[in-house]
Design an enzyme around this catalytic site. Structure first.
Site, PDB file in Angstrom:
ATOM      1  N   GLU A 157       0.757  -1.193  -0.043  1.00 58.13           N
ATOM      2  CA  GLU A 157      -0.140   0.286   0.076  1.00 58.13           C
ATOM      3  C   GLU A 157       0.848   1.281   0.134  1.00 58.13           C
ATOM      4  OE1 GLU A 157      -2.895   0.959   3.109  1.00 58.13           O
ATOM      5  OE2 GLU A 157      -3.424  -1.112   3.135  1.00 58.13           O
TER       6      GLU A 157
ATOM      7  N   ASP B 223      -6.550   8.813  10.221  1.00 51.09           N
ATOM      8  CA  ASP B 223      -5.113   8.590  10.553  1.00 51.09           C
ATOM      9  C   ASP B 223      -4.942   9.202  11.928  1.00 51.09           C
ATOM     10  OD1 ASP B 223      -4.280   6.841   8.577  1.00 51.09           O
ATOM     11  OD2 ASP B 223      -4.352   8.769   7.383  1.00 51.09           O
TER      12      ASP B 223
END
Lengths: 257, 401
Positions: free
Chosen positions: A46, A57
Site C-alpha cells: 500500500e 489517521d
C-alpha cells in the site's frame, strides 16, 4: 485474474500488506524500502499518497503525511514512484489516499494514470460505497480494484453493501478508531471477521492497530490478509538503515506461515 | 424555486454539493443521527421544548433594530440589524447548540464533543451541556486558543474540557479533523455537536433547520414594521450557519437579494484569506463536497482572517448550491475593512459587533451609499465583540487600560 485476486488464489496463504507513506522520510527511502519489503515476503504494497487532512489517521501517519507534503510529494510524484517500483517488481501495488486529491486530479485521469504506471487498486478511507459510483466507473474501465472498508460499527445491511461493492478484497478496520499502533486489538475481532465471512466469499484483510507478530498470528487464524502501517512508519524513524523495518516484516511473514 | 425547499435530497445533496465522505466507522452513526433527527423533527414536543428554551433561556426573539445613525452616515439605503449578538452567550451559535443538545439527550448520548474556531460555538456547546447535564469536550486549534483567550476561559468555567489541537494549521479546520477522529474512536457513546452548516449529511440540513429561526423572525419583523420584504439580506460566511439561518426563510422570495460576505483577509491576491466561494474550487473537505481552498494537488490550503470564526478553507454545501444557481451572491471583505466597520458600528450605534459580522456590516455600508433611501438592507449581526477586544486593540495599536 487481477494481480490482487491472484494473491488470494494461493491456497492457505495469508497475505502480508505493509503500508508506507510515499516520501516518508524521503522518496529515496520509499524507492529503497518497497523492493526490500517485496523480497521479504510481502504480497501487496500500500503506497500512501499524503493528504493535508487525513481524518482517519492517528498521530503517526498524520506526521508522516505532513512531512511528505513538506518534501513536495504530490500525486504526480507518487505516480513516478509507482512507475519506478513497477519496473522492479511484480506484486500488486495499491494507492491509499483520501478522496480530495483523487477528485482534484480528475477521477478518470487518476485511474487512467494508475493503470498506465501499474497500480492495481485504490483504498480511499473517506469514500463509502454510497459516494463511490462515479469513481467505480473509472476503476472498472481501467481494470483497477476499488477496495472498500468495513468497521466494527458496520451494520449487517452495510456489511452486505460494502462486501458486494468492494473488489480485490474487503478491508476490515480492526477497531473503532483511527490508524495507529496498539498494544491490544479488540476482543470482538474474531466475531467481527466471522460475521463478515458469512456474508461474502471475497478475501478479507484486517488492518488498523496491528503492531506485533502476535497480533498478526491472531488475525491470520480468521482472515486472509494482514495490513500493517503505523508500526512500519515508527520503525523507519527508529532505524534509518531500514534494518528494523525489514526484520519486522520478516518476523510478520514467519508469523503468518 | 418551490422544489428547493425539498433539498437536500435523500443522499444529502444540494444539487451537486453535500453528501457523506466519511470513514465507514461513522456511516452507521450518521444513519442513526439522521433517523433520530427525522423523528424529532416531526415530533411537536421536540419543537415545543426548543421554542420554550429559545425564548426563556436563549432570549428569543432577538430584536430587528433600525440602525438610524449608521444609515445616516451611509446616506442611502436603510440598514437594519438582526440582533443575534443579544442572545445568551453572545452569538447565534446557541440556536444550534440548543437544538442538537436536546437531540443528543433524546438519543441517550451523555458525552458531547464539539470543535470551535472563534470559541463562540465552543461556549454555546459548553453552555448547553452544563444546562442539560452532559459531559462536554471541545477541540480548539492552538492558534485560536491564543487569540480567543476570553472564550477559552468561559468554556472552562462552564465545565467543558478543552483539548488544544496542534496539528496542521492549528485553527478551525484542524479542530474539526480532531473532533472527527474523536468521534471515530468513541462513536458508540458520543454525540458530535458540529457547529456550522458543514460536514457530512445530515449536519448541513439539521444545523440550517435550527438556525432558520433567525430568518423566520426577521421576515415577520420586517413585514410588521415596513410592510414589505427587504431588498438585501447580508450575512458573513465562514462555514455559513448564520447566513443560511437568515437566508433560508427568504430563498423563495426571489426579489430579496441574498449576499454572503467572506473573509478576504489580507487580500485575495495575497493568498492570505478565507474566501472559499469567491476564490475556491469544488472539492471534498470534512465529509462534504463543496467549494474549498486547495492547491493544484488537492491539498487543503491554510487560511487567514482577523476573524477566527471565518478562518476556514471550506463552506457549507448549501451555500455552494445557492451560488451555483445564482440565488445568492458571495463577496469578500478584508481585515482592514472589517476593522473599520467594527469601529464605525461602535461609534454610530453603540454596538460592539464580533469581527465576523463586522465583515457583513462593512459590505452593507459599502453598498448602502449607492442605493436609494427607500431600499432596505438587513444585516445579520451574528455575534457580540467582547471576545475580540484583544485582537482589535492589537490591530489598532492601542494599549488597553
Amino acid at each position: 485474474m487481477s494481480r490482487i485476486a491472484s494473491v488470494f488464489a494461493q491456497a492457505s496463504h495469508i497475505a502480508l500488506i505493509p503500508y508506507i507513506t510515499v516520501g516518508y522520510p524521503s522518496v529515496e527511502t520509499t524507492l529503497k524500502v518497497v523492493p526490500l519489503f517485496a523480497s521479504s515476503g510481502c504480497d501487496i504494497i500500500e503506497l500512501g499518497i499524503p493528504f493535508s487532512d487525513p481524518l482517519a489517521d492517528g498521530a503517526t501517519i498524520q506526521r508522516a503525511s505532513y512531512h511528505a507534503l513538506k518534501q513536495g510529494v504530490t500525486p504526480k510524484v507518487c505516480f513516478e514512484v509507482a512507475q519506478e517500483l513497477r519496473r522492479q517488481m511484480k506484486i500488486p501495488l495499491v494507492f491509499m489516499t483520501y478522496y480530495n486529491p483523487v477528485l482534484k486530479f480528475g477521477l478518470e485521469q487518476f485511474c487512467s494514470k494508475c493503470a498506465e504506471v501499474g497500480i492495481d487498486g485504490l483504498i480511499i478511507p473517506d469514500l463509502p460505497p454510497e459516494e463511490g459510483q462515479e469513481l467505480e466507473k473509472s476503476t472498472k474501465k481501467h481494470g483497477l480494484d476499488l477496495i472498500y472498508l468495513l468497521a466494527p460499527t458496520s451494520t449487517e445491511e452495510r456489511i452486505e453493501l460494502v462486501a458486494a461493492r468492494s473488489s480485490g478484497f474487503v478491508y476490515l478496520v480492526s477497531l473503532t478508531g483511527v490508524t495507529g499502533a496498539r498494544d491490544e486489538l479488540p476482543r470482538e475481532l474474531e466475531s467481527f471477521v466471522a460475521n463478515v465471512r458469512r456474508r461474502t466469499e471475497k478475501p478479507l484483510c484486517v488492518g488498523f492497530g496491528v503492531s506485533t507478530a502476535e497480533q498478526a498470528r491472531r488475525i491470520a487464524k480468521v482472515a486472509d490478509g494482514v495490513i500493517v502501517g503505523s508500526r512500519i512508519i515508527q520503525l523507519l524513524d527508529e532505524d534509518k538503515s531500514l534494518g528494523n523495518a525489514c526484520s519486522f516484516i520478516k518476523c510478520l511473514r514467519e508469523a503468518l506461515l | 424555486m418551490k422544489k428547493d425547499r425539498q433539498l437536500p435530497d435523500s443522499q444529502g445533496y444540494f444539487g451537486q454539493f453535500g453528501g457523506r465522505f466519511v470513514p465507514e466507522t461513522l456511516m452507521p452513526a450518521l444513519n442513526e443521527l439522521e433517523a433520530a433527527y427525522q423523528k424529532a423533527k416531526h415530533d411537536p414536543s421536540f419543537w415545543a421544548e426548543f421554542d420554550s428554551l429559545s425564548r426563556d433561556y436563549s432570549g428569543r426573539p432577538t430584536p430587528l433594530y433600525f440602525a438610524e445613525r449608521l444609515t445616516k452616515h451611509c446616506r442611502g439605503a436603510q440598514i437594519f440589524l438582526k440582533r443575534e449578538d443579544l442572545l445568551h452567550t453572545g452569538a447565534h451559535k446557541i440556536n444550534n447548540a440548543l437544538g442538537q443538545g436536546l437531540l443528543a439527550k433524546r438519543m441517550g448520548k451523555r458525552r458531547i464533543i464539539a470543535e470551535t474556531g472563534a470559541g463562540q460555538h465552543g461556549v454555546a456547546a459548553a453552555t448547553i451541556c452544563a444546562k442539560l447535564g452532559l459531559d462536554c469536550v471541545v477541540y480548539m486549534g492552538e492558534e485560536d486558543i491564543q487569540r480567543q483567550a476570553l472564550n477559552v476561559f468561559r468554556m472552562k468555567l462552564l465545565g467543558a474540557e478543552l483539548r488544544p489541537v496542534s496539528s496542521g494549521t492549528k485553527t478551525l479546520k484542524d479542530a474539526i479533523n480532531e473532533a472527527i477522529r474523536d468521534w471515530v474512536t468513541n462513536v458508540r457513546d458520543t454525540y458530535y455537536l458540529l457547529g456550522s452548516v458543514v460536514g457530512p449529511h445530515p449536519y448541513p440540513v439539521m444545523v440550517r433547520d435550527f438556525q432558520s429561526i433567525i430568518g423566520k423572525e426577521t421576515r415577520e419583523q420586517i413585514l410588521a414594521r415596513c410592510h414589505r420584504l427587504p431588498d438585501y439580506i447580508i450575512a458573513c460566511v465562514g462555514g455559513g450557519s448564520n447566513a443560511i439561518g437568515i437566508f433560508h426563510a427568504f430563498v423563495n422570495d426571489t426579489e430579496v437579494k441574498l449576499i454572503g460576505v467572506e473573509a478576504a483577509g489580507k487580500g485575495i491576491s495575497t493568498g492570505k484569506h478565507a474566501a472559499s466561494l469567491a476564490a475556491g474550487t469544488v472539492g471534498v473537505l470534512h465529509g462534504a463536497k463543496s467549494y474549498v481552498l486547495q492547491d493544484e494537488s488537492g491539498q487543503i490550503l491554510g487560511t487567514h482572517s482577523i476573524a477566527a470564526g471565518l478562518d476556514y478553507p471550506g463552506v457549507g454545501p448549501e451555500h455552494s448550491y445557492l451560488k451555483s444557481i445564482g440565488r445568492a451572491t458571495y463577496v469578500a471583505v478584508n481585515d482592514k475593512e472589517a476593522l473599520a466597520a467594527f469601529q464605525l458600528l461602535c461609534q454610530t450605534e453603540g454596538i460592539v459587533p464580533a469581527l465576523e459580522p463586522a465583515h457583513a456590516v462593512s459590505y452593507a455600508t459599502k453598498i448602502a451609499g449607492t442605493l436609494p433611501r427607500d431600499q432596505i438592507i438587513v444585516v445579520n449581526l451574528s455575534g457580540h465583540g467582547d471576545k475580540d477586544m484583544d485582537i482589535v486593540s492589537k490591530a489598532l495599536g492601542v494599549t488597553r487600560g
